[in-house]
Scaffold this motif. Sequence first.
Motif, PDB file in Angstrom:
ATOM      1  N   PHE A  80      -2.762 -35.031 -55.066  1.00 28.52           N
ATOM      2  CA  PHE A  80      -1.581 -34.552 -55.807  1.00 28.52           C
ATOM      3  C   PHE A  80      -1.736 -33.139 -56.372  1.00 28.52           C
ATOM      4  CE2 PHE A  80      -0.411 -39.018 -55.513  1.00 28.52           C
ATOM      5  CZ  PHE A  80       0.880 -38.873 -55.059  1.00 28.52           C
TER       6      PHE A  80
ATOM      7  N   TYR B  69       7.474 -34.192 -49.023  1.00 28.65           N
ATOM      8  CA  TYR B  69       7.081 -32.783 -48.886  1.00 28.65           C
ATOM      9  C   TYR B  69       7.301 -32.341 -47.456  1.00 28.65           C
ATOM     10  CZ  TYR B  69       4.787 -33.315 -53.399  1.00 28.65           C
ATOM     11  OH  TYR B  69       4.539 -33.530 -54.721  1.00 28.65           O
TER      12      TYR B  69
ATOM     13  N   SER C  19      11.853 -44.253 -49.100  1.00 27.59           N
ATOM     14  CA  SER C  19      10.745 -44.552 -48.190  1.00 27.59           C
ATOM     15  C   SER C  19      11.184 -45.631 -47.198  1.00 27.59           C
ATOM     16  CB  SER C  19       9.544 -45.040 -48.987  1.00 27.59           C
ATOM     17  OG  SER C  19       9.724 -46.398 -49.334  1.00 27.59           O
TER      18      SER C  19
ATOM     19  N   TRP D 209      13.535 -35.508 -53.204  1.00 27.66           N
ATOM     20  CA  TRP D 209      13.413 -36.958 -53.382  1.00 27.66           C
ATOM     21  C   TRP D 209      14.172 -37.679 -52.275  1.00 27.66           C
ATOM     22  CZ3 TRP D 209      10.337 -39.453 -56.862  1.00 27.66           C
ATOM     23  CH2 TRP D 209       9.725 -38.628 -57.825  1.00 27.66           C
TER      24      TRP D 209
ATOM     25  N   SER E 104       5.580 -44.401 -57.573  1.00 23.39           N
ATOM     26  CA  SER E 104       6.036 -44.813 -56.229  1.00 23.39           C
ATOM     27  C   SER E 104       4.861 -44.846 -55.256  1.00 23.39           C
ATOM     28  CB  SER E 104       7.150 -43.884 -55.749  1.00 23.39           C
ATOM     29  OG  SER E 104       6.645 -42.827 -54.995  1.00 23.39           O
ATOM     30  N   TYR E 105       3.864 -43.972 -55.477  1.00 24.17           N
ATOM     31  CA  TYR E 105       2.665 -43.981 -54.621  1.00 24.17           C
ATOM     32  C   TYR E 105       1.950 -45.321 -54.749  1.00 24.17           C
ATOM     33  CZ  TYR E 105      -1.924 -42.558 -52.810  1.00 24.17           C
ATOM     34  OH  TYR E 105      -3.085 -42.468 -52.108  1.00 24.17           O
TER      35      TYR E 105
ATOM     36  N   PRO F 150      -5.817 -39.833 -54.426  1.00 21.85           N
ATOM     37  CA  PRO F 150      -4.715 -39.217 -55.192  1.00 21.85           C
ATOM     38  C   PRO F 150      -5.219 -38.105 -56.128  1.00 21.85           C
ATOM     39  CG  PRO F 150      -4.601 -41.601 -55.293  1.00 21.85           C
ATOM     40  CD  PRO F 150      -5.867 -41.282 -54.562  1.00 21.85           C
TER      41      PRO F 150
ATOM     42  N   MET G 108       3.979 -48.138 -53.151  1.00 18.06           N
ATOM     43  CA  MET G 108       3.941 -48.151 -51.679  1.00 18.06           C
ATOM     44  C   MET G 108       2.579 -48.605 -51.169  1.00 18.06           C
ATOM     45  SD  MET G 108       6.271 -44.992 -50.394  1.00 18.06           S
ATOM     46  CE  MET G 108       5.538 -43.774 -51.404  1.00 18.06           C
TER      47      MET G 108
ATOM     48  N   LEU H 278      -1.068 -30.908 -53.453  1.00 22.40           N
ATOM     49  CA  LEU H 278       0.348 -30.829 -53.076  1.00 22.40           C
ATOM     50  C   LEU H 278       1.116 -29.925 -54.034  1.00 22.40           C
ATOM     51  CD1 LEU H 278       1.090 -34.559 -52.093  1.00 22.40           C
ATOM     52  CD2 LEU H 278       1.120 -32.567 -50.579  1.00 22.40           C
TER      53      LEU H 278
ATOM     54  N   LEU I 169       1.682 -40.787 -50.104  1.00 24.28           N
ATOM     55  CA  LEU I 169       0.876 -41.795 -49.405  1.00 24.28           C
ATOM     56  C   LEU I 169       0.851 -41.502 -47.905  1.00 24.28           C
ATOM     57  CD1 LEU I 169      -0.743 -44.412 -49.590  1.00 24.28           C
ATOM     58  CD2 LEU I 169       1.400 -45.684 -49.347  1.00 24.28           C
TER      59      LEU I 169
ATOM     60  N   HIS J 228       5.796 -38.394 -47.641  1.00 23.05           N
ATOM     61  CA  HIS J 228       5.519 -38.525 -49.078  1.00 23.05           C
ATOM     62  C   HIS J 228       4.022 -38.574 -49.273  1.00 23.05           C
ATOM     63  CE1 HIS J 228       4.878 -42.676 -48.024  1.00 23.05           C
ATOM     64  NE2 HIS J 228       6.176 -42.855 -47.701  1.00 23.05           N
TER      65      HIS J 228
ATOM     66  N   SER K  95      -1.745 -38.868 -47.049  1.00 22.14           N
ATOM     67  CA  SER K  95      -3.135 -39.314 -47.002  1.00 22.14           C
ATOM     68  C   SER K  95      -3.365 -40.233 -45.798  1.00 22.14           C
ATOM     69  CB  SER K  95      -3.561 -39.975 -48.314  1.00 22.14           C
ATOM     70  OG  SER K  95      -2.900 -41.191 -48.483  1.00 22.14           O
TER      71      SER K  95
ATOM     72  N   ASN L 149      10.339 -48.643 -46.885  1.00 17.56           N
ATOM     73  CA  ASN L 149      10.760 -49.915 -47.487  1.00 17.56           C
ATOM     74  C   ASN L 149      11.526 -49.725 -48.809  1.00 17.56           C
ATOM     75  OD1 ASN L 149       8.317 -48.980 -48.355  1.00 17.56           O
ATOM     76  ND2 ASN L 149       7.167 -50.743 -47.580  1.00 17.56           N
TER      77      ASN L 149
ATOM     78  N   VAL M 252      -2.927 -32.370 -61.986  1.00 16.49           N
ATOM     79  CA  VAL M 252      -1.752 -31.722 -61.386  1.00 16.49           C
ATOM     80  C   VAL M 252      -1.189 -30.666 -62.323  1.00 16.49           C
ATOM     81  CG1 VAL M 252       0.623 -32.084 -60.636  1.00 16.49           C
ATOM     82  CG2 VAL M 252      -1.173 -33.664 -59.925  1.00 16.49           C
TER      83      VAL M 252
ATOM     84  N   ARG N 162      11.769 -47.535 -51.216  1.00 14.13           N
ATOM     85  CA  ARG N 162      11.275 -47.065 -52.511  1.00 14.13           C
ATOM     86  C   ARG N 162      11.661 -45.594 -52.631  1.00 14.13           C
ATOM     87  NH1 ARG N 162       9.183 -51.112 -55.417  1.00 14.13           N
ATOM     88  NH2 ARG N 162       7.811 -52.510 -54.291  1.00 14.13           N
ATOM     89  N   ARG N 163      11.961 -45.169 -53.895  1.00 15.33           N
ATOM     90  CA  ARG N 163      12.255 -43.752 -54.123  1.00 15.33           C
ATOM     91  C   ARG N 163      10.927 -43.000 -54.047  1.00 15.33           C
ATOM     92  NH1 ARG N 163      15.481 -40.002 -56.747  1.00 15.33           N
ATOM     93  NH2 ARG N 163      14.246 -39.465 -58.562  1.00 15.33           N
ATOM     94  N   ALA N 164      10.877 -41.955 -53.226  1.00 14.36           N
ATOM     95  CA  ALA N 164       9.613 -41.231 -53.087  1.00 14.36           C
ATOM     96  C   ALA N 164       9.888 -39.754 -52.929  1.00 14.36           C
ATOM     97  CB  ALA N 164       8.859 -41.742 -51.865  1.00 14.36           C
ATOM     98  N   LYS N 165       8.887 -38.961 -53.322  1.00 15.80           N
ATOM     99  CA  LYS N 165       9.024 -37.507 -53.220  1.00 15.80           C
ATOM    100  C   LYS N 165       8.447 -37.071 -51.876  1.00 15.80           C
ATOM    101  CE  LYS N 165       8.111 -33.390 -56.021  1.00 15.80           C
ATOM    102  NZ  LYS N 165       7.303 -32.905 -57.152  1.00 15.80           N
TER     103      LYS N 165
END
Lengths: 110, 877
Positions: free
Chosen positions: A51, A79, A70, A67, B30-31, A47, B34, A54, A29, A27, A32, A72, B67, A74-77
């Motif tokens: 972003f 790639y 993560s 989607w 979410s970024y 970011p 996290m 991406l 984070l 995702h 990076s 812990n 973006v 968390r919902r994350a996108k």
Amino acid sequence: MKETKTDLLQGTLDLLVLKALALGPLHGLGVSTRIEQITKGTFQVKPGSLFPALHRMEEAGWLQSSWGESENNRRAKYYRLSRAGQRQLETETQEWKRIAVAIASALRAT
Amino acid sequence: MPLLSRAFSFWRNLSRKAQVDQELDEELRSYVEMLTDEKVQRGMRAEEARRSSLIEVGGIEQVKEQVREVRMGATMATFLRDVRYGARSLARSPGFTAVALLTLALGIGANTAIFSVVNAVLLRPLPFPGSGELVVVRDENGKTGETFPSVSPADFFDWKSQSRSFASLAAYSGWSVTLLDSDRPEMIPATRVTDEFFNTLRVQPLLGRTFRSDEFKADGNVVILSYRLWQRRFGGDPNVVGKTLAVEGGDITVVGVMPPEFKLPATAEAWTPVAQDSGEMHLRAARYFETVARLKPNVAPSQAEAEMRTIAARLASQYPESDSNWSVLIEPLRETLVGDVRPALLILFGAVGLVLLIACGNVANLVLARATTRHKELAIRASLGASRWHITRQLITESLMLTCTGGALGALLAQWCVGAIVWLVPKGLRFPRIEEAHVDTAVLGFTFAVALLAGAVLGLITGMKASRADLHESLKEGGRSATAGWRVQRARGAMVVAEIALTLVLLAGAGLLIKSLMRLQHVELGFNPEKLLAVPVGASMSKYAQPESRAAYFERLAAQVQAEPGVQSVATASCPPMMYTMYFPFAIEGRANPNEVPQAWYNAVSPNYFSLMGIGLLEGREFTDHDRAGASNAAVINETMRRRYFAGEDPVGKHLTVNYLNTPMSLEVVGVVKDIKQESLAAQANAQIYVSYLQVPWFSTTLIIRTENDPGALIPSVQRAISSVDPTQAGSGAKTMEQLLSDSAAQPRFYSLLLGVFAALALLLAAVGIYGVISYAVAQRTHEIGVRMALGAQRRDVLKLVIGQGMILVLAGTIIGLGAAFALTRVMKSLLYEVGATDPATFVGVTALLALVALLACLLPARRATKVDPIMVLRHE
């Protein structure tokens, strides 16, 4: 909070993102963090540049996203590289090597 | 499905901005979360961690904006690149591009043209505010099933006073005004209206005002002009309101001018008030008032109809002699105005839709053929890293470029076609609102949508075929490809089968219409139409109020015209065929059937009418000069009336009672004549009663003149003769019988012409389609054919091989097409005259025509195949 030590060269970010994702889906984070790890802390991608890059690369067909959860919960996108992205990574790696050699010899010449 | 989900990324970015934004928002949130989690794990306090994360991100909105820019930019850039590439690629094959564009322009142009007509006539709201509430209330005869567009004056006023469903209810009726304000009197078609007419329609005059309630009396003497008349006769004079015009029977004051779009009824040039205090308002048996009503806001048409039916039942029991068996029907005003042409228009619209499908089939064939030759180019692109999606997108872009350019050309073509269609259309009431048809934004929107749809379909078909093709194979195969694209070839074959089937449906439809038109034009008229001229004349109600003076005036007119050089003979009739019809209720004396009120066509004619027209006498006698006032009233009936009401009896000597404007009039049947086509070429004969105009003159008449030469050339001298008898009277609207007959067939001729053109276009496209596929197959099989010939195959065998391949497609298409035609032509039933919807002769004929054209299309490439030189082919190995 430390400043970015080196400004990213145009085109370098794409190569770094592709390289980071070549090892597996991540995702934002994660990308990076991975870049910071593989460049041993030389490059820190914010970011504001991450972003757009991406999304641009996704639009170009190099990345695919979905989607997921993560580490812990968390919902994350996430790639990952597409086939076109893998080819792009190879092309850009070759390109980069060519440039690096050229720059190095140019510097030696003086 | 990554391919499909990404296929519309451009579209998604534009149209589903909200969703894209929401996803981006979630991603950024979410970024931050996290990052915060990470900082907390490293020992920061939760609140501080969050704050520092937000600072690090540096403004979520800015990131989002960046973006968004990137996304749009990337998409636009890819799109523009595809367009540039597509333009180059299309320019490289100008032949292909020109043929594809022409085909698409024809298909889309024809659709755009017909859609502009459909839009103007059926879709655009009527030019009245709140037109959805406007309805027509009309009489329906429960016994005969006939519906009348009209109601009698007395019934109308009863409806008006008893009904509660309408905000207002108005009636109107056609008549004429003779203008005398210049040296040549002119008879103007006018409309008398009741007091609520203009406010029911909610129209405002362009100049002046509408009628005041105190003007609906015998001495109202006011008129409202149509825009057309105001422009034509008064040169658009802004001071026309308040002017007094000399008209036959007194003076009349102009109080207003209506706007150009107000055309109810379509023929009206002027409106005058109905004299609502006159004895005419008590007529109950003569149904000639047409109605228009505005429903109260919350009343449904069905509720209003239920109420009106109760009222009609009450009137029927109150006035059985005129109203029994009569009930009421309510329909939207739009239905009354355009209902007659709707089926035909929808059929034409469907037909052009089929033409477009065939055109798309042809272009898809071309694109597929090109895709096979472009195989290498695409394979090279693929090996250089273009994804399947890239290639498909490129092909879709190219298809869209083709169809959108084709659509633009089509819109230009349509502009011209609409003009041609409007010009071709039968004039007057027969085709309402057609003159409003033009290519406007709604129509262009339709064209654009059609072009996009066609482009997407084309692109997907070709893209799927092309991207499925194995890249490895196409590169390996090199130049020679004996079996390559077999799958593509099969797809092209299927397309040709579909084209043949669609073409057959169109041909069958056009064939049926043309056959029915031919039947109509060779119908037995019952009279001799050659060198006949019909000139309607009115008689002043003030000068010729007495029937005797009217009869004498008509007699003088006939005598005066008879003296003109070039005139062979002159007769008169109140209702000449193809021009007017009039109905009156009648009863046969001595027969008691109170529950039946039969109606018959009524016609007041001169004694020589039958001999001049060539209408055969079956029994009894024709009228003579002795059948005039003072003698006992005589009637001549037609054979339909004898068959219907005097089966097995001799009608001559029997007595009829005609309800003549609310007064019973007794007539003795003196003769029976043959039926004629009275109302129109297509209408069935009705019972008809002729009376002698010398005995019962109608208020106007039509001079029917048999001329020695061209009847049209005689119009000016006949008009002069009419004015010389009485300078205040006019004879306008003269027409030759040839014109009247042609007008009566105008509508079927118009439909046959359009459908015929579409069918011819379809046939041409299908022929091109077959030719293309077979030529291509021959080119691909050159090697095989060469080998066959080397092994001893004769020219004949090669011809059989190639033509056989084509005719199998034709056979399959024909079978499917015949099935479809059998199912579809029944929708045309209402347009056909004495031809069955599945007329076997027509079906056989069009199938033969199609097979012949297809055979010719196969023959050309087949002959080329026979010219293959086996030695050349084998040497190439």
